[in-house]
Scaffold this motif. Structure first.
Motif, PDB file in Angstrom:
ATOM      1  N   LYS A  99       0.833  -1.201   0.000  1.00 36.02           N
ATOM      2  CA  LYS A  99       0.000   0.000   0.000  1.00 36.02           C
ATOM      3  C   LYS A  99       0.867   1.249   0.000  1.00 36.02           C
ATOM      4  N   ASN A 100       0.336   2.307  -0.589  1.00 35.90           N
ATOM      5  CA  ASN A 100       0.995   3.607  -0.606  1.00 35.90           C
ATOM      6  C   ASN A 100       0.371   4.466   0.483  1.00 35.90           C
ATOM      7  N   LYS A 101       1.152   4.788   1.516  1.00 39.14           N
ATOM      8  CA  LYS A 101       0.608   5.462   2.690  1.00 39.14           C
ATOM      9  C   LYS A 101       1.466   6.645   3.109  1.00 39.14           C
ATOM     10  N   LEU A 102       0.811   7.614   3.735  1.00 39.81           N
ATOM     11  CA  LEU A 102       1.498   8.717   4.399  1.00 39.81           C
ATOM     12  C   LEU A 102       1.656   8.315   5.854  1.00 39.81           C
ATOM     13  N   ILE A 103       2.897   8.098   6.300  1.00 39.41           N
ATOM     14  CA  ILE A 103       3.144   7.574   7.640  1.00 39.41           C
ATOM     15  C   ILE A 103       3.890   8.594   8.491  1.00 39.41           C
ATOM     16  N   ARG A 104       3.704   8.492   9.784  1.00 41.23           N
ATOM     17  CA  ARG A 104       4.306   9.413  10.741  1.00 41.23           C
ATOM     18  C   ARG A 104       5.718   8.959  11.093  1.00 41.23           C
ATOM     19  N   VAL A 105       6.679   9.876  11.036  1.00 37.80           N
ATOM     20  CA  VAL A 105       8.064   9.589  11.402  1.00 37.80           C
ATOM     21  C   VAL A 105       8.237   9.848  12.899  1.00 37.80           C
ATOM     22  N   LEU A 106       8.751   8.847  13.627  1.00 40.57           N
ATOM     23  CA  LEU A 106       9.003   8.997  15.058  1.00 40.57           C
ATOM     24  C   LEU A 106      10.482   9.147  15.373  1.00 40.57           C
ATOM     25  N   VAL A 107      11.317   8.316  14.748  1.00 46.36           N
ATOM     26  CA  VAL A 107      12.768   8.378  14.963  1.00 46.36           C
ATOM     27  C   VAL A 107      13.447   8.218  13.614  1.00 46.36           C
ATOM     28  N   GLU A 108      14.462   9.062  13.365  1.00 45.19           N
ATOM     29  CA  GLU A 108      15.270   8.950  12.153  1.00 45.19           C
ATOM     30  C   GLU A 108      16.725   8.714  12.553  1.00 45.19           C
ATOM     31  N   GLY A 109      17.359   7.705  11.940  1.00 43.65           N
ATOM     32  CA  GLY A 109      18.754   7.399  12.228  1.00 43.65           C
ATOM     33  C   GLY A 109      19.187   6.169  11.457  1.00 43.65           C
ATOM     34  N   ASP A 110      20.228   5.510  11.939  1.00 44.48           N
ATOM     35  CA  ASP A 110      20.628   4.244  11.324  1.00 44.48           C
ATOM     36  C   ASP A 110      19.462   3.266  11.329  1.00 44.48           C
ATOM     37  N   ILE A 111      18.667   3.341  12.397  1.00 42.86           N
ATOM     38  CA  ILE A 111      17.410   2.610  12.473  1.00 42.86           C
ATOM     39  C   ILE A 111      16.311   3.648  12.670  1.00 42.86           C
ATOM     40  N   SER A 112      15.270   3.582  11.850  1.00 42.66           N
ATOM     41  CA  SER A 112      14.183   4.564  11.909  1.00 42.66           C
ATOM     42  C   SER A 112      12.880   3.878  12.307  1.00 42.66           C
ATOM     43  N   LEU A 113      12.032   4.644  12.977  1.00 44.81           N
ATOM     44  CA  LEU A 113      10.751   4.130  13.467  1.00 44.81           C
ATOM     45  C   LEU A 113       9.620   4.996  12.929  1.00 44.81           C
ATOM     46  N   TYR A 114       8.518   4.337  12.537  1.00 44.87           N
ATOM     47  CA  TYR A 114       7.371   5.031  11.952  1.00 44.87           C
ATOM     48  C   TYR A 114       6.083   4.530  12.606  1.00 44.87           C
ATOM     49  N   MET A 115       5.015   5.305  12.416  1.00 40.18           N
ATOM     50  CA  MET A 115       3.714   4.950  12.975  1.00 40.18           C
ATOM     51  C   MET A 115       2.643   5.196  11.930  1.00 40.18           C
ATOM     52  N   LEU A 116       1.631   4.333  11.942  1.00 44.07           N
ATOM     53  CA  LEU A 116       0.493   4.481  11.038  1.00 44.07           C
ATOM     54  C   LEU A 116      -0.770   4.082  11.771  1.00 44.07           C
ATOM     55  N   ASP A 117      -1.719   4.993  11.823  1.00 44.93           N
ATOM     56  CA  ASP A 117      -3.057   4.678  12.321  1.00 44.93           C
ATOM     57  C   ASP A 117      -3.932   4.375  11.125  1.00 44.93           C
ATOM     58  N   ASP A 118      -4.257   3.092  10.916  1.00 46.45           N
ATOM     59  CA  ASP A 118      -5.142   2.773   9.803  1.00 46.45           C
ATOM     60  C   ASP A 118      -6.545   2.560  10.337  1.00 46.45           C
ATOM     61  N   GLU A 119      -7.417   2.004   9.492  1.00 50.82           N
ATOM     62  CA  GLU A 119      -8.811   1.852   9.873  1.00 50.82           C
ATOM     63  C   GLU A 119      -8.992   0.831  10.988  1.00 50.82           C
ATOM     64  N   LYS A 120      -8.067  -0.117  11.107  1.00 49.74           N
ATOM     65  CA  LYS A 120      -8.228  -1.191  12.077  1.00 49.74           C
ATOM     66  C   LYS A 120      -7.495  -0.917  13.387  1.00 49.74           C
ATOM     67  N   ASP A 121      -6.277  -0.430  13.307  1.00 45.40           N
ATOM     68  CA  ASP A 121      -5.461  -0.341  14.512  1.00 45.40           C
ATOM     69  C   ASP A 121      -4.270   0.576  14.263  1.00 45.40           C
ATOM     70  N   ARG A 122      -3.543   0.877  15.342  1.00 50.14           N
ATOM     71  CA  ARG A 122      -2.290   1.612  15.226  1.00 50.14           C
ATOM     72  C   ARG A 122      -1.157   0.608  15.061  1.00 50.14           C
ATOM     73  N   ILE A 123      -0.358   0.812  14.033  1.00 50.74           N
ATOM     74  CA  ILE A 123       0.777  -0.083  13.810  1.00 50.74           C
ATOM     75  C   ILE A 123       2.059   0.727  13.775  1.00 50.74           C
ATOM     76  N   PHE A 124       3.184   0.034  14.053  1.00 54.37           N
ATOM     77  CA  PHE A 124       4.495   0.658  14.003  1.00 54.37           C
ATOM     78  C   PHE A 124       5.345  -0.073  12.971  1.00 54.37           C
ATOM     79  N   LEU A 125       6.242   0.695  12.371  1.00 52.20           N
ATOM     80  CA  LEU A 125       7.091   0.149  11.314  1.00 52.20           C
ATOM     81  C   LEU A 125       8.533   0.543  11.596  1.00 52.20           C
ATOM     82  N   ILE A 126       9.460  -0.245  11.091  1.00 55.15           N
ATOM     83  CA  ILE A 126      10.867  -0.015  11.373  1.00 55.15           C
ATOM     84  C   ILE A 126      11.681  -0.183  10.093  1.00 55.15           C
ATOM     85  N   LYS A 127      12.818   0.521  10.054  1.00 55.12           N
ATOM     86  CA  LYS A 127      13.671   0.459   8.857  1.00 55.12           C
ATOM     87  C   LYS A 127      15.128   0.518   9.277  1.00 55.12           C
ATOM     88  N   GLU A 128      15.882  -0.482   8.847  1.00 54.10           N
ATOM     89  CA  GLU A 128      17.326  -0.423   8.974  1.00 54.10           C
ATOM     90  C   GLU A 128      17.896   0.330   7.783  1.00 54.10           C
TER      91      GLU A 128
END
Length: 394
Positions: A99-128
């Motif tokens: 899916k193509n989504k606009l997601i909230r950035v929480l932490v940016e760095g070597d490892i980054s953390l994101y958040m998305l509130d969709d229709e069902k629940d709040r989910i978190f995403l991570i990126k190395e």
């Protein structure tokens, strides 16, 4: 009652009418063009459908479908393609869809953390670094009166840290506060690039005060019986002790506070009077009375007008929650009993404070006809301040 309802409405309007200000920010359009502007900051829990921007003093709404990134006041969103669990809510099967989504950035760095509130629940995403954004899986299942989680996010975190799952990972909750702290800790451990966080510390300020008020009050009470008379208790000077709790939330530049006020009189209204009624054989009546406000409470919204760090003026519209006068009256050959006067009221307070010292002028409109409107002066002092600190994404 109508007056109290009107004042409550005015308090609500006053509190909600404080405008969120435009703040400096930027957005990047789908042509990868960065536009510096002012953006109306809001409490975005879900990804916004549009943002309100101001360019050259002209306001316009920008559709977020045409935006790949925007940031205002350390709140940042990016648009990206991500694989999200799209299975049914109570299904144990995991099914990912792109899916193509606009997601909230929480932490940016070597490892980054994101958040998305969709229709069902709040989910978190991570990126190395140099990897794709992946969902941290934590799915709630409710089936046959049993509730449990299909959860692998702790193993994902441990795998990223390239370590066995330790106690720290096991205690990480699936919320923005715990996950952000852990990701920041992992970035410090790696220590290659700068870490930028979009989760900040905030606090709710709670203040406790003690004080005293002085007022003049002319109470009266109607009694039925042989005397059949409204007795005027006279004009009396009253001193009351006062305690106050104020809650100041971290919104509207902390210019508003919610107040709970409690007080009681320390002196009684008392006296004697003679009453003459010539139609009776024994027309002379001796009257003795005493009366006291045993408890008074109110709620109000305090609006600050700050001059500097230590000095401010304020106005408080408020509504009485409970006010009870208790008394005793003795009328010769007729009455010897206790009585109460319930007193709904509303009012307004004007005042000033310097550091922890507060001076007030209070006007109270009493809706009970036996209690006149009153004007009193008060002095209070802050005896305790508590900052309840927490992580905030707003």
């Amino acid at each position: 009652m109508k007056k109290i309802f009107t004042l409550l409405t005015l308090i609500t309007i006053t509190f909600l009418s404080a405008q969120t200000k435009f703040e400096k920010g930027y957005y990047i359009d789908q042509n990868n063009k960065k536009i510096n502007c002012e953006i109306l900051k809001k409490k975005w829990i879900q990804s916004p459908e549009f943002i309100t921007v101001k360019i050259n003093n002209e306001e316009l709404q920008v559709d977020c479908k045409s935006i790949i990134e925007f940031e205002v006041s350390n709140i940042k969103f990016i648009r990206t393609e991500i694989k999200i669990d799209d299975s049914k809510i109570n299904s144990e099967k995991i099914f990912y869809s792109l899916k193509n989504k606009l997601i909230r950035v929480l932490v940016e760095g070597d490892i980054s953390l994101y958040m998305l509130d969709d229709e069902k629940d709040r989910i978190f995403l991570i990126k190395e670094q140099n990897d794709t954004i992946r969902q941290l899986l934590h799915k709630k299942i409710s089936s046959d009166n049993k509730r449990y989680y299909i959860s692998s996010y702790k193993r994902q975190l441990a795998r990223i840290e390239r370590d066995t799952m330790n106690k720290v990972v096991k205690n990480v909750k699936y919320d923005y506060s715990d996950l952000s702290k852990y990701v920041i800790k992992m970035n410090k451990k790696i220590g290659k690039n700068e870490t930028k966080t979009h989760v900040r510390k905030d606090s709710v300020l709670v203040q406790f005060r003690l004080g005293a008020n002085y007022r003049n009050e002319n109470l009266k009470k109607e009694f039925k019986g042989n005397i059949d008379k409204t007795i005027d208790f006279g004009n009396n000077s009253i001193i009351s002790l006062n305690s106050e709790i104020e809650i100041i939330p971290p919104v509207f530049n902390r210019n508003y506070g919610l107040l709970f006020d409690f007080s009681f009189d320390i002196n009684k209204v008392s006296g004697e009077a003679d009453y003459y009624n010539p139609i009776f054989i024994n027309p002379d009546y001796k009257i003795k009375y005493e009366i006291k406000n045993t408890f008074n409470s109110s709620i109000g919204v305090k609006r600050y007008f700050k001059l500097n760090k230590n000095t401010s003026f304020f106005i408080i519209p408020k509504v009485g929650l409970k006010s009870v006068y208790k008394g005793h009256i003795y009328v010769q050959r007729d009455i010897d009993s206790d009585f109460k006067i319930n007193n709904p009221n509303f009012g307004i307070t004007l005042g000033a404070n310097y550091k922890n010292l507060i001076l007030e002028l209070n006007y109270t409109n009493n809706t009970n006809v036996d209690v006149p409107n009153s004007l009193n002066i008060g002095i209070k002092y802050n005896i305790l301040k508590i900052n309840n600190v927490y992580d905030s994404i707003n």
